[in-house]
Write a protein that holds these residues in place. Structure first.
Motif, PDB file in Angstrom:
ATOM      1  N   GLY A   1      32.999 107.215  90.991  1.00  0.00           N
ATOM      2  CA  GLY A   1      32.738 108.253  90.000  1.00  0.00           C
ATOM      3  C   GLY A   1      31.972 109.434  90.581  1.00  0.00           C
ATOM      4  N   HIS A   2      31.133 109.160  91.571  1.00  0.00           N
ATOM      5  CA  HIS A   2      30.377 110.251  92.219  1.00  0.00           C
ATOM      6  C   HIS A   2      31.300 111.149  93.044  1.00  0.00           C
ATOM      7  CE1 HIS A   2      26.572 107.506  92.080  1.00  0.00           C
ATOM      8  NE2 HIS A   2      26.842 108.062  90.921  1.00  0.00           N
ATOM      9  N   LYS A   3      32.364 110.554  93.569  1.00  0.00           N
ATOM     10  CA  LYS A   3      33.303 111.349  94.362  1.00  0.00           C
ATOM     11  C   LYS A   3      33.907 112.456  93.517  1.00  0.00           C
ATOM     12  CE  LYS A   3      37.333 110.877  97.409  1.00  0.00           C
ATOM     13  NZ  LYS A   3      38.273 109.920  98.050  1.00  0.00           N
TER      14      LYS A   3
ATOM     15  N   GLY B   1      34.797 118.050  91.970  1.00  0.00           N
ATOM     16  CA  GLY B   1      34.960 118.993  90.869  1.00  0.00           C
ATOM     17  C   GLY B   1      36.412 119.124  90.455  1.00  0.00           C
ATOM     18  N   ALA B   2      36.656 119.868  89.393  1.00  0.00           N
ATOM     19  CA  ALA B   2      38.018 120.056  88.885  1.00  0.00           C
ATOM     20  C   ALA B   2      38.873 120.778  89.920  1.00  0.00           C
ATOM     21  CB  ALA B   2      37.975 120.860  87.593  1.00  0.00           C
ATOM     22  N   LYS B   3      39.960 120.133  90.329  1.00  0.00           N
ATOM     23  CA  LYS B   3      40.890 120.685  91.323  1.00  0.00           C
ATOM     24  C   LYS B   3      40.184 121.108  92.608  1.00  0.00           C
ATOM     25  CE  LYS B   3      44.170 122.316  87.831  1.00  0.00           C
ATOM     26  NZ  LYS B   3      44.918 123.469  87.276  1.00  0.00           N
ATOM     27  N   GLY B   4      39.104 120.371  92.940  1.00  0.00           N
ATOM     28  CA  GLY B   4      38.400 120.635  94.201  1.00  0.00           C
ATOM     29  C   GLY B   4      37.488 121.846  94.165  1.00  0.00           C
ATOM     30  N   SER B   5      37.194 122.368  92.972  1.00  0.00           N
ATOM     31  CA  SER B   5      36.411 123.604  92.874  1.00  0.00           C
ATOM     32  C   SER B   5      34.969 123.437  93.360  1.00  0.00           C
ATOM     33  CB  SER B   5      36.405 124.109  91.434  1.00  0.00           C
ATOM     34  OG  SER B   5      35.865 123.114  90.560  1.00  0.00           O
ATOM     35  N   ARG B   6      34.371 122.274  93.082  1.00  0.00           N
ATOM     36  CA  ARG B   6      32.966 122.080  93.442  1.00  0.00           C
ATOM     37  C   ARG B   6      32.791 121.928  94.954  1.00  0.00           C
ATOM     38  NH1 ARG B   6      29.065 120.012  90.206  1.00  0.00           N
ATOM     39  NH2 ARG B   6      30.108 121.157  88.556  1.00  0.00           N
TER      40      ARG B   6
END
Length: 301
Positions: free
Chosen positions: A241-243, A248-253
């Motif tokens: 879940g931490h991953k 983030g959404a679509k790799g945004s974070r």
């Protein structure tokens, strides 16, 4: 002919409870970022040595992890590293947060210093946030403990009062050859330091969302001449879940963390940086002896 003054060199351990401004102070004195900083407590995990030179004196400032009541194996190793840094030092600075005053955490540190019969320079930090009468009360309480040879009031954020503190500390250093080259500002290996820069962004971007269940390792670091450097890093989290939180959404974070870390690295290294980040689940990474060794921590503390 006049003889050159004898060189002096020594270590100053900077102690304190978590988040009192130790890393900010060391970075300010050294004149460059050698320790990462975030609003999250216990950001500093290992002892970071920042090197300062004034005239014929070289001072090695040891930025130690915050001292607190340890609960985990990693906590115990961090606190042990802080006390070891104090035991090896030529001078000890205890930083006190002016907003919190001599709270329970700081009082425990003072008691331990008294038990070890250690004389300490007391430094009240963040004086720009508190009225003068409150500062004087803190200084009175510190003086009454009998633990402090001198007490300074500073702001590590603005630099107010730091010059006088540095002058006193340089005067305490013993006669000795310098331990580091003149152009060196820290003794942290580049791979470790680069991982710390990314970990700083991890904390800054996920301050409220991610617990202390993440770390960063530099898997490879390849210099491309004098113009660029390629860095591959892995962010380890303890749970699946931490991953998702880190990505983030679509790799945004992860893109934001990477771009901020890359910009900071480029500024500090003064060259182009190609930074590749990967996120992997690694349960109980905080119990891994190999990671402890890479942070210069004792897994058996």
């Amino acid at each position: 002919m006049t003889e050159s003054p004898a060189t002096r060199c020594g270590f100053v351990a900077v102690l304190g409870a978590p988040n009192v401004g130790k890393s900010t102070l060391v970075n300010l004195i050294v004149g460059s970022k050698v320790s990462i900083v975030s609003p999250k407590v216990q950001t500093t995990r290992n002892r970071i040595r920042g090197i300062f030179i004034k005239d014929s004196v070289q001072v090695v400032f040891v930025d130690t992890p915050g001292i607190f009541e340890p609960k985990r194996k990693l906590d115990r190793a961090m606190v042990s590293a802080a006390w070891q840094g104090a035991g090896d030092a030529d001078a000890i600075v205890l930083l006190v947060d002016s907003v919190k005053g001599v709270d329970d955490e700081t009082a425990r540190i003072v008691t331990r210093l008294q038990e070890r019969n250690m004389k300490v320079i007391g430094v009240i930090n963040k004086i720009d946030l508190v009225a003068k009468p409150a500062l004087l009360k803190i200084a009175e309480k510190m003086t009454a403990s009998g633990c402090f040879s001198e007490i300074f009031m500073i702001s590590a954020q603005t630099g107010d009062g730091v010059g006088d503190l540095v002058d006193t500390l340089t005067g305490l250093m013993p006669e000795s050859p310098w331990l580091y080259p003149e152009d060196e500002i820290a003794d942290t290996p580049l791979k470790v330091w680069a991982a710390e820069i990314t970990r700083e962004q991890l904390y800054l971007q996920l301050h409220q969302e991610l617990p202390y269940a993440a770390t960063v390792e530099t898997e490879s670091l390849t210099e491309k001449g004098n113009t660029s450097i390629e860095i591959n890093q892995v962010i380890y989290v303890e749970r699946p879940g931490h991953k998702g939180i880190v990505l983030g959404a679509k790799g945004s974070r992860i893109k934001l963390i990477g771009s901020r870390a890359r910009a900071e690295l480029e500024k500090l290294l003064e060259r182009r940086v190609h930074l590749m980040l990967f996120v992997k689940v690694r349960k109980n990474w905080a119990e891994d002896p190999e990671l402890f060794k890479s942070w210069d921590l004792d897994p058996n503390a």
